[in-house]
Scaffold this motif. Structure first.
Motif, PDB file in Angstrom:
ATOM      1  N   ALA A  20       0.855  -1.187   0.000  1.00 30.63           N
ATOM      2  CA  ALA A  20       0.000   0.000   0.000  1.00 30.63           C
ATOM      3  C   ALA A  20       0.888   1.233   0.000  1.00 30.63           C
ATOM      4  O   ALA A  20       1.861   1.305   0.752  1.00 30.63           O
ATOM      5  CB  ALA A  20      -0.895   0.009   1.226  1.00 30.63           C
ATOM      6  N   ILE A  21       0.559   2.180  -0.859  1.00 32.55           N
ATOM      7  CA  ILE A  21       1.276   3.454  -0.906  1.00 32.55           C
ATOM      8  C   ILE A  21       0.252   4.566  -0.801  1.00 32.55           C
ATOM      9  O   ILE A  21      -0.765   4.543  -1.497  1.00 32.55           O
ATOM     10  CB  ILE A  21       2.059   3.620  -2.215  1.00 32.55           C
ATOM     11  CG1 ILE A  21       3.077   2.509  -2.364  1.00 32.55           C
ATOM     12  CG2 ILE A  21       2.739   4.983  -2.277  1.00 32.55           C
ATOM     13  CD1 ILE A  21       3.776   2.516  -3.684  1.00 32.55           C
ATOM     14  N   THR A  22       0.501   5.513   0.075  1.00 36.54           N
ATOM     15  CA  THR A  22      -0.391   6.661   0.190  1.00 36.54           C
ATOM     16  C   THR A  22       0.384   7.942  -0.056  1.00 36.54           C
ATOM     17  O   THR A  22       1.567   8.033   0.261  1.00 36.54           O
ATOM     18  CB  THR A  22      -1.071   6.712   1.575  1.00 36.54           C
ATOM     19  OG1 THR A  22      -0.071   6.715   2.588  1.00 36.54           O
ATOM     20  CG2 THR A  22      -1.995   5.526   1.779  1.00 36.54           C
ATOM     21  N   ARG A  23      -0.322   8.899  -0.647  1.00 38.73           N
ATOM     22  CA  ARG A  23       0.243  10.231  -0.905  1.00 38.73           C
ATOM     23  C   ARG A  23      -0.781  11.273  -0.494  1.00 38.73           C
ATOM     24  O   ARG A  23      -1.975  11.115  -0.754  1.00 38.73           O
ATOM     25  CB  ARG A  23       0.543  10.436  -2.402  1.00 38.73           C
ATOM     26  CG  ARG A  23       1.567   9.540  -3.041  1.00 38.73           C
ATOM     27  CD  ARG A  23       2.948   9.609  -2.450  1.00 38.73           C
ATOM     28  NE  ARG A  23       3.580  10.880  -2.345  1.00 38.73           N
ATOM     29  CZ  ARG A  23       4.574  11.303  -3.123  1.00 38.73           C
ATOM     30  NH1 ARG A  23       5.008  10.550  -4.109  1.00 38.73           N
ATOM     31  NH2 ARG A  23       5.143  12.457  -2.914  1.00 38.73           N
ATOM     32  N   VAL A  24      -0.332  12.352   0.122  1.00 38.24           N
ATOM     33  CA  VAL A  24      -1.197  13.479   0.434  1.00 38.24           C
ATOM     34  C   VAL A  24      -1.018  14.508  -0.675  1.00 38.24           C
ATOM     35  O   VAL A  24       0.097  14.965  -0.955  1.00 38.24           O
ATOM     36  CB  VAL A  24      -0.859  14.095   1.814  1.00 38.24           C
ATOM     37  CG1 VAL A  24      -1.723  15.315   2.079  1.00 38.24           C
ATOM     38  CG2 VAL A  24      -1.039  13.051   2.908  1.00 38.24           C
ATOM     39  N   VAL A  25      -2.124  14.851  -1.321  1.00 40.41           N
ATOM     40  CA  VAL A  25      -2.102  15.744  -2.469  1.00 40.41           C
ATOM     41  C   VAL A  25      -2.277  17.188  -1.996  1.00 40.41           C
ATOM     42  O   VAL A  25      -3.037  17.462  -1.067  1.00 40.41           O
ATOM     43  CB  VAL A  25      -3.230  15.355  -3.464  1.00 40.41           C
ATOM     44  CG1 VAL A  25      -3.295  16.305  -4.636  1.00 40.41           C
ATOM     45  CG2 VAL A  25      -3.013  13.923  -3.941  1.00 40.41           C
ATOM     46  N   GLU A  30      -6.058  18.127  -6.557  1.00 45.86           N
ATOM     47  CA  GLU A  30      -6.660  16.799  -6.525  1.00 45.86           C
ATOM     48  C   GLU A  30      -7.048  16.277  -7.908  1.00 45.86           C
ATOM     49  O   GLU A  30      -6.764  15.118  -8.239  1.00 45.86           O
ATOM     50  CB  GLU A  30      -7.895  16.792  -5.602  1.00 45.86           C
ATOM     51  CG  GLU A  30      -7.594  17.067  -4.157  1.00 45.86           C
ATOM     52  CD  GLU A  30      -7.617  18.549  -3.774  1.00 45.86           C
ATOM     53  OE1 GLU A  30      -7.573  18.839  -2.573  1.00 45.86           O
ATOM     54  OE2 GLU A  30      -7.665  19.414  -4.688  1.00 45.86           O
ATOM     55  N   VAL A  31      -7.694  17.102  -8.715  1.00 39.00           N
ATOM     56  CA  VAL A  31      -8.140  16.669 -10.043  1.00 39.00           C
ATOM     57  C   VAL A  31      -6.937  16.324 -10.921  1.00 39.00           C
ATOM     58  O   VAL A  31      -6.915  15.287 -11.596  1.00 39.00           O
ATOM     59  CB  VAL A  31      -9.026  17.748 -10.712  1.00 39.00           C
ATOM     60  CG1 VAL A  31      -9.338  17.379 -12.158  1.00 39.00           C
ATOM     61  CG2 VAL A  31     -10.314  17.941  -9.914  1.00 39.00           C
ATOM     62  N   GLU A  32      -5.928  17.195 -10.887  1.00 39.39           N
ATOM     63  CA  GLU A  32      -4.717  16.952 -11.675  1.00 39.39           C
ATOM     64  C   GLU A  32      -4.013  15.661 -11.232  1.00 39.39           C
ATOM     65  O   GLU A  32      -3.558  14.868 -12.064  1.00 39.39           O
ATOM     66  CB  GLU A  32      -3.777  18.154 -11.520  1.00 39.39           C
ATOM     67  CG  GLU A  32      -2.659  18.199 -12.514  1.00 39.39           C
ATOM     68  CD  GLU A  32      -1.819  19.471 -12.376  1.00 39.39           C
ATOM     69  OE1 GLU A  32      -0.685  19.450 -12.889  1.00 39.39           O
ATOM     70  OE2 GLU A  32      -2.274  20.456 -11.745  1.00 39.39           O
ATOM     71  N   VAL A  99       2.080  16.872  -4.757  1.00 35.76           N
ATOM     72  CA  VAL A  99       1.932  16.187  -3.470  1.00 35.76           C
ATOM     73  C   VAL A  99       2.714  16.884  -2.368  1.00 35.76           C
ATOM     74  O   VAL A  99       3.610  17.675  -2.628  1.00 35.76           O
ATOM     75  CB  VAL A  99       2.394  14.712  -3.582  1.00 35.76           C
ATOM     76  CG1 VAL A  99       1.487  13.946  -4.522  1.00 35.76           C
ATOM     77  CG2 VAL A  99       3.837  14.618  -4.020  1.00 35.76           C
ATOM     78  N   GLU A 100       2.337  16.548  -1.134  1.00 36.43           N
ATOM     79  CA  GLU A 100       3.037  17.054   0.050  1.00 36.43           C
ATOM     80  C   GLU A 100       3.788  15.898   0.690  1.00 36.43           C
ATOM     81  O   GLU A 100       3.236  14.811   0.858  1.00 36.43           O
ATOM     82  CB  GLU A 100       2.030  17.609   1.060  1.00 36.43           C
ATOM     83  CG  GLU A 100       1.241  18.789   0.563  1.00 36.43           C
ATOM     84  CD  GLU A 100       0.170  19.225   1.559  1.00 36.43           C
ATOM     85  OE1 GLU A 100      -0.002  18.573   2.624  1.00 36.43           O
ATOM     86  OE2 GLU A 100      -0.507  20.222   1.264  1.00 36.43           O
ATOM     87  N   GLY A 101       5.009  16.129   1.060  1.00 32.97           N
ATOM     88  CA  GLY A 101       5.777  15.108   1.773  1.00 32.97           C
ATOM     89  C   GLY A 101       6.107  13.898   0.915  1.00 32.97           C
ATOM     90  O   GLY A 101       5.922  13.903  -0.295  1.00 32.97           O
ATOM     91  N   GLU A 102       6.593  12.872   1.593  1.00 33.71           N
ATOM     92  CA  GLU A 102       7.009  11.644   0.909  1.00 33.71           C
ATOM     93  C   GLU A 102       5.870  10.631   0.888  1.00 33.71           C
ATOM     94  O   GLU A 102       4.966  10.672   1.718  1.00 33.71           O
ATOM     95  CB  GLU A 102       8.218  11.034   1.638  1.00 33.71           C
ATOM     96  CG  GLU A 102       9.456  11.904   1.603  1.00 33.71           C
ATOM     97  CD  GLU A 102       9.969  12.137   0.185  1.00 33.71           C
ATOM     98  OE1 GLU A 102      10.013  11.168  -0.602  1.00 33.71           O
ATOM     99  OE2 GLU A 102      10.315  13.285  -0.130  1.00 33.71           O
ATOM    100  N   ALA A 103       5.960   9.709  -0.036  1.00 32.86           N
ATOM    101  CA  ALA A 103       4.995   8.610  -0.085  1.00 32.86           C
ATOM    102  C   ALA A 103       5.225   7.690   1.110  1.00 32.86           C
ATOM    103  O   ALA A 103       6.353   7.518   1.561  1.00 32.86           O
ATOM    104  CB  ALA A 103       5.164   7.831  -1.381  1.00 32.86           C
TER     105      ALA A 103
END
Length: 192
Positions: A20-25, A30-32, A99-103
């Motif tokens: 699982a990988i999460t990213r904060v956009v 968000e649309v892009e 994105v913000e921060g690292e994955a």
């Protein structure tokens, strides 16, 4: 998170390695980001060793700009090669401004994927086992009672295979998500 889309080739993603990988956009991107991740998943499914990808969209109930991808591979070597590939490096560069921060990467083992919280901490294993039992026991009982009388013409191994398929599908898509939502405060409470 809501389901965004699902891609899977003919090979099964039930076995192998799951990550699982999460990213904060970034706000307003968000649309892009969503368009970019759809394109990336389509490209990445052609990478050798990738057996499936499941995209997740955020909801207001969790982090509102956190997107995720659950990805499956044939084995650990295929997973390592994918994340070391130019394809993945190019994807990281493509979305760097979105994105913000690292994955956050997490390898998933069995049903523990259902117990993920916003801080990517796992509850104690005994709590995960108890909630899993709460789901498994009634589901096995119900499917066994419903199907066994109707499948008497089949070999007992085939009967168990059919029942197990029904149990796994019911757990994965209905029971475990409901139980983890219902018991979230208890699962996430800190031991004294």
């Amino acid at each position: 998170m809501n389901d965004l889309s699902e891609k899977s080739p003919s090979s099964s993603s039930q076995n192998g390695i799951h990550c699982a990988i999460t990213r904060v956009v970034r706000e307003g991107k968000e649309v892009e980001f969503e368009e970019a991740i759809k394109r990336f998943v389509a490209r990445s499914m052609k990478h050798y060793g990738t057996t499936g990808a499941h995209l997740l969209r955020p909801t207001a109930a969790c982090r509102p700009r956190e997107y995720g991808i659950l990805r499956s591979f044939n084995n650990e070597q295929d997973m390592k090669e994918f994340y070391a590939s130019d394809l993945f490096a190019n994807w990281q560069s493509e979305v760097a401004d979105l994105v913000e921060g690292e994955a956050v990467h997490r390898q998933l083992h069995g049903l523990e994927a259902f117990f993920r919280n916003e801080n990517t901490k796992q509850p104690p294993r005994w709590k995960m086992a108890f909630i899993t039992w709460l789901g498994v026991f009634p589901v096995v009982f119900i499917w066994s009672r419903l199907l066994m009388p109707r499948l008497t013409i089949l070999h007992p191994i085939l009967v168990m295979a059919v029942i197990n398929i029904c149990v796994v599908v019911t757990l994965a898509w209905l029971v475990m998500p409901a139980l983890t939502r219902l018991f979230r405060p208890w699962l996430q409470s800190r031991e004294q």
